[in-house]
Design a protein around this motif. Structure first.
Motif, PDB file in Angstrom:
ATOM      1  N   GLU A  50      32.415  18.337  89.241  1.00  0.00           N
ATOM      2  CA  GLU A  50      31.545  19.358  88.787  1.00  0.00           C
ATOM      3  C   GLU A  50      32.726  21.039  89.354  1.00  0.00           C
ATOM      4  OE1 GLU A  50      28.802  22.322  88.395  1.00  0.00           O
ATOM      5  OE2 GLU A  50      28.115  20.154  87.570  1.00  0.00           O
ATOM      6  N   GLU A  51      32.856  20.568  90.406  1.00  0.00           N
ATOM      7  CA  GLU A  51      33.898  21.888  90.929  1.00  0.00           C
ATOM      8  C   GLU A  51      34.982  22.471  89.931  1.00  0.00           C
ATOM      9  OE1 GLU A  51      37.405  21.897  94.583  1.00  0.00           O
ATOM     10  OE2 GLU A  51      37.187  20.671  93.870  1.00  0.00           O
ATOM     11  N   ALA A  52      35.855  21.072  89.174  1.00  0.00           N
ATOM     12  CA  ALA A  52      36.727  22.078  87.863  1.00  0.00           C
ATOM     13  C   ALA A  52      35.454  22.560  86.841  1.00  0.00           C
ATOM     14  CB  ALA A  52      37.082  20.385  87.722  1.00  0.00           C
ATOM     15  N   ARG A  53      34.595  22.089  86.783  1.00  0.00           N
ATOM     16  CA  ARG A  53      34.406  22.858  85.713  1.00  0.00           C
ATOM     17  C   ARG A  53      33.681  24.113  85.960  1.00  0.00           C
ATOM     18  NH1 ARG A  53      28.136  20.610  83.250  1.00  0.00           N
ATOM     19  NH2 ARG A  53      27.678  20.937  85.396  1.00  0.00           N
ATOM     20  N   THR A  54      32.565  24.498  87.452  1.00  0.00           N
ATOM     21  CA  THR A  54      32.877  25.514  87.923  1.00  0.00           C
ATOM     22  C   THR A  54      33.712  26.529  88.433  1.00  0.00           C
ATOM     23  OG1 THR A  54      30.376  24.658  89.902  1.00  0.00           O
ATOM     24  CG2 THR A  54      31.630  26.970  90.618  1.00  0.00           C
ATOM     25  N   LYS A  55      34.646  26.520  88.628  1.00  0.00           N
ATOM     26  CA  LYS A  55      36.774  26.729  88.638  1.00  0.00           C
ATOM     27  C   LYS A  55      36.360  27.703  87.210  1.00  0.00           C
ATOM     28  CE  LYS A  55      36.408  26.860  93.407  1.00  0.00           C
ATOM     29  NZ  LYS A  55      36.472  27.892  94.468  1.00  0.00           N
ATOM     30  N   LEU A  56      35.952  26.912  86.549  1.00  0.00           N
ATOM     31  CA  LEU A  56      36.938  27.448  85.015  1.00  0.00           C
ATOM     32  C   LEU A  56      35.770  28.154  84.536  1.00  0.00           C
ATOM     33  CD1 LEU A  56      38.201  24.443  82.841  1.00  0.00           C
ATOM     34  CD2 LEU A  56      39.715  26.365  84.157  1.00  0.00           C
ATOM     35  N   ARG A  57      34.737  27.865  84.706  1.00  0.00           N
ATOM     36  CA  ARG A  57      33.303  28.888  84.572  1.00  0.00           C
ATOM     37  C   ARG A  57      33.812  30.532  84.576  1.00  0.00           C
ATOM     38  NH1 ARG A  57      28.401  27.979  82.411  1.00  0.00           N
ATOM     39  NH2 ARG A  57      28.354  25.545  83.075  1.00  0.00           N
ATOM     40  N   GLN A  58      34.173  30.139  86.598  1.00  0.00           N
ATOM     41  CA  GLN A  58      34.635  31.371  87.061  1.00  0.00           C
ATOM     42  C   GLN A  58      35.441  32.234  85.937  1.00  0.00           C
ATOM     43  OE1 GLN A  58      33.977  29.865  90.896  1.00  0.00           O
ATOM     44  NE2 GLN A  58      32.575  30.099  90.428  1.00  0.00           N
ATOM     45  N   PHE A  59      36.659  31.334  86.048  1.00  0.00           N
ATOM     46  CA  PHE A  59      37.991  31.882  85.641  1.00  0.00           C
ATOM     47  C   PHE A  59      37.653  32.594  84.524  1.00  0.00           C
ATOM     48  CE2 PHE A  59      41.746  31.820  83.485  1.00  0.00           C
ATOM     49  CZ  PHE A  59      42.786  32.304  84.009  1.00  0.00           C
ATOM     50  N   THR A  60      36.754  31.940  82.710  1.00  0.00           N
ATOM     51  CA  THR A  60      36.811  32.547  82.041  1.00  0.00           C
ATOM     52  C   THR A  60      35.888  33.517  82.904  1.00  0.00           C
ATOM     53  OG1 THR A  60      34.794  31.435  81.941  1.00  0.00           O
ATOM     54  CG2 THR A  60      36.571  30.650  80.736  1.00  0.00           C
ATOM     55  N   GLU A  61      34.393  33.529  83.210  1.00  0.00           N
ATOM     56  CA  GLU A  61      33.719  35.159  83.724  1.00  0.00           C
ATOM     57  C   GLU A  61      34.557  36.392  83.480  1.00  0.00           C
ATOM     58  OE1 GLU A  61      30.977  33.559  86.299  1.00  0.00           O
ATOM     59  OE2 GLU A  61      29.669  32.763  84.287  1.00  0.00           O
ATOM     60  N   GLN A  62      35.548  35.727  85.002  1.00  0.00           N
ATOM     61  CA  GLN A  62      36.638  36.779  85.517  1.00  0.00           C
ATOM     62  C   GLN A  62      37.432  37.355  84.077  1.00  0.00           C
ATOM     63  OE1 GLN A  62      39.496  36.405  88.566  1.00  0.00           O
ATOM     64  NE2 GLN A  62      39.345  37.654  89.417  1.00  0.00           N
ATOM     65  N   SER A  63      37.853  36.480  83.713  1.00  0.00           N
ATOM     66  CA  SER A  63      38.568  37.017  82.334  1.00  0.00           C
ATOM     67  C   SER A  63      38.366  38.175  81.927  1.00  0.00           C
ATOM     68  CB  SER A  63      38.940  35.359  82.015  1.00  0.00           C
ATOM     69  OG  SER A  63      40.244  35.932  80.714  1.00  0.00           O
ATOM     70  N   ASN A  64      37.158  37.490  81.308  1.00  0.00           N
ATOM     71  CA  ASN A  64      35.609  38.093  79.745  1.00  0.00           C
ATOM     72  C   ASN A  64      36.018  39.539  80.820  1.00  0.00           C
ATOM     73  OD1 ASN A  64      35.956  36.428  77.836  1.00  0.00           O
ATOM     74  ND2 ASN A  64      34.225  35.594  79.023  1.00  0.00           N
ATOM     75  N   SER A  65      35.770  39.885  81.866  1.00  0.00           N
ATOM     76  CA  SER A  65      34.961  40.419  82.810  1.00  0.00           C
ATOM     77  C   SER A  65      36.061  41.217  83.808  1.00  0.00           C
ATOM     78  CB  SER A  65      32.990  40.931  83.183  1.00  0.00           C
ATOM     79  OG  SER A  65      32.511  40.219  82.189  1.00  0.00           O
ATOM     80  N   PRO A  66      36.722  41.959  84.009  1.00  0.00           N
ATOM     81  CA  PRO A  66      37.350  42.126  84.976  1.00  0.00           C
ATOM     82  C   PRO A  66      36.910  43.722  85.547  1.00  0.00           C
ATOM     83  CG  PRO A  66      38.817  42.822  82.885  1.00  0.00           C
ATOM     84  CD  PRO A  66      37.327  41.781  82.323  1.00  0.00           C
ATOM     85  N   GLY A  67      36.768  43.724  86.577  1.00  0.00           N
ATOM     86  CA  GLY A  67      36.343  45.013  86.875  1.00  0.00           C
ATOM     87  C   GLY A  67      37.975  45.390  88.029  1.00  0.00           C
TER      88      GLY A  67
END
Length: 335
Positions: A50-67
């Motif tokens: 679950e930790e790996a899934r959460t981290k990867l989801r966050q990683f792609t979200e940050q990659s898609n919408s970098p502030g």
């Protein structure tokens, strides 16, 4: 041959692939075309999943919408530019990797370590680097350390890609039951590519092989009459080859084109299988099996059993991980 079967021979196929097609072909294999983070089934007893899934989801979200701050920090070299997943067979690393590819903004590429080294071999380092530098994400499945030359090449490529702002996610191919001995582990990865060590977040995924395969060895080989009868029952596009002829043909086709060579094949029939004595031939065969596995091509054969296809020296040598993975995949495809 039944009416619903089309018979071909892989040894007759010599596909030509344009450079741009090689890049376009770096996508998740068919069995991972429809996966997502939501479809990844975690084991409650293994919180690392679950930790790996959460981290990867966050990683792609940050990659898609970098502030703005994220972009500024990225230019200053702070923050992880990549994620590395370390774990055993069947814990879902490839599922998560493909999920990240699907969730990430495009263009993005997905391929195995070997597919990327083959890409560099086919295009040259500069062309491969320039083309991959246009990607928002590069996914590398089954990163390997068994070939020092390829490892240095990929380390340089990944370093130059991250310098260009490309995000990278990589996975390892751990041997089950090895308990860290003789396997590709996170620390080996970080030590080998020191220039990337501070740019990658490393996550270990624990758990049992979700497939829980009952078979521990490939299906038994058939005699000539049995092979003919079994082959006649196969539907779809069936590739039938004499094993020695097929191995010889592989030397005439660049491994980067093996995927195109086996496209559209539903089953493979190999006559007179023998143990492969030459390492170069064996490694080309491994690359072929990887592409067959991507397409879930059923295999039947005569001659030697498929678990006898590599010599004992090969199975105890430097490429042991490759050969063991190949045997596991042959077991799955022939069962």
């Amino acid at each position: 041959m039944n009416a619903e079967q089309t018979l071909v021979a892989l040894s007759d196929r010599s596909p030509q692939v344009a450079p741009e097609e090689l890049i376009a072909g770096l996508v998740p294999p068919p069995q991972f075309q429809d996966v997502s983070f939501d479809s990844y089934r975690t084991d409650p007893a293994e919180p690392s999943q679950e930790e790996a899934r959460t981290k990867l989801r966050q990683f792609t979200e940050q990659s898609n919408s970098p502030g703005l701050l994220s972009r500024l920090f990225s230019k200053r070299g702070s923050g992880a530019k990549g994620v590395y997943l370390d774990g055993g067979y069947g814990v879902g690393k490839t599922h998560l990797l493909a999920s990240a590819w699907h969730a990430n903004a495009k263009p993005a590429t997905f391929g195995t370590f070997v597919e990327y080294t083959n890409l560099v071999g086919a295009l040259g380092f500069a062309r491969a680097r320039d083309d991959l530098s246009q990607m928002k994400l590069v996914c590398v499945d089954e990163f390997e350390l068994d070939d020092p030359g390829d490892t240095v090449l990929m380390s340089r490529l990944m370093r130059e890609l991250t310098d260009a702002g490309v995000k990278i996610i990589a996975t390892s191919n751990t041997l089950p039951g090895s308990l860290g001995e003789g396997r590709f582990a996170a620390q080996d990865f970080l030590r080998e590519i020191q220039a990337l060590a501070d740019q990658f977040e490393v996550y270990r995924i624990d758990g049992q092989d979700y497939r829980h395969r009952a078979l521990s060895s490939p299906a038994k080989p058939l005699d000539e009459a049995e092979l003919n009868a079994a082959a006649d029952e196969l539907d779809g596009v069936v590739a039938r080859d004499d094993f020695a002829t097929l191995l010889s043909h592989l030397s005439t086709v660049h491994p980067s084109r093996y995927g195109r060579m086996v496209d559209g094949i539903d089953a493979a029939v190999w006559e007179n299988v023998t143990t492969i004595e030459n390492e170069s031939v064996a490694l080309r065969f491994v690359a072929l099996v990887d592409r067959l596995y991507d397409r879930n091509v059923h295999i039947i054969n005569s001659g030697a059993a498929l678990d006898k296809i590599f010599t004992e020296d090969s199975l105890s040598g430097g490429y042991r991980k490759k050969y063991m993975r190949c045997l596991s995949r042959l077991t799955a495809l022939s069962s």
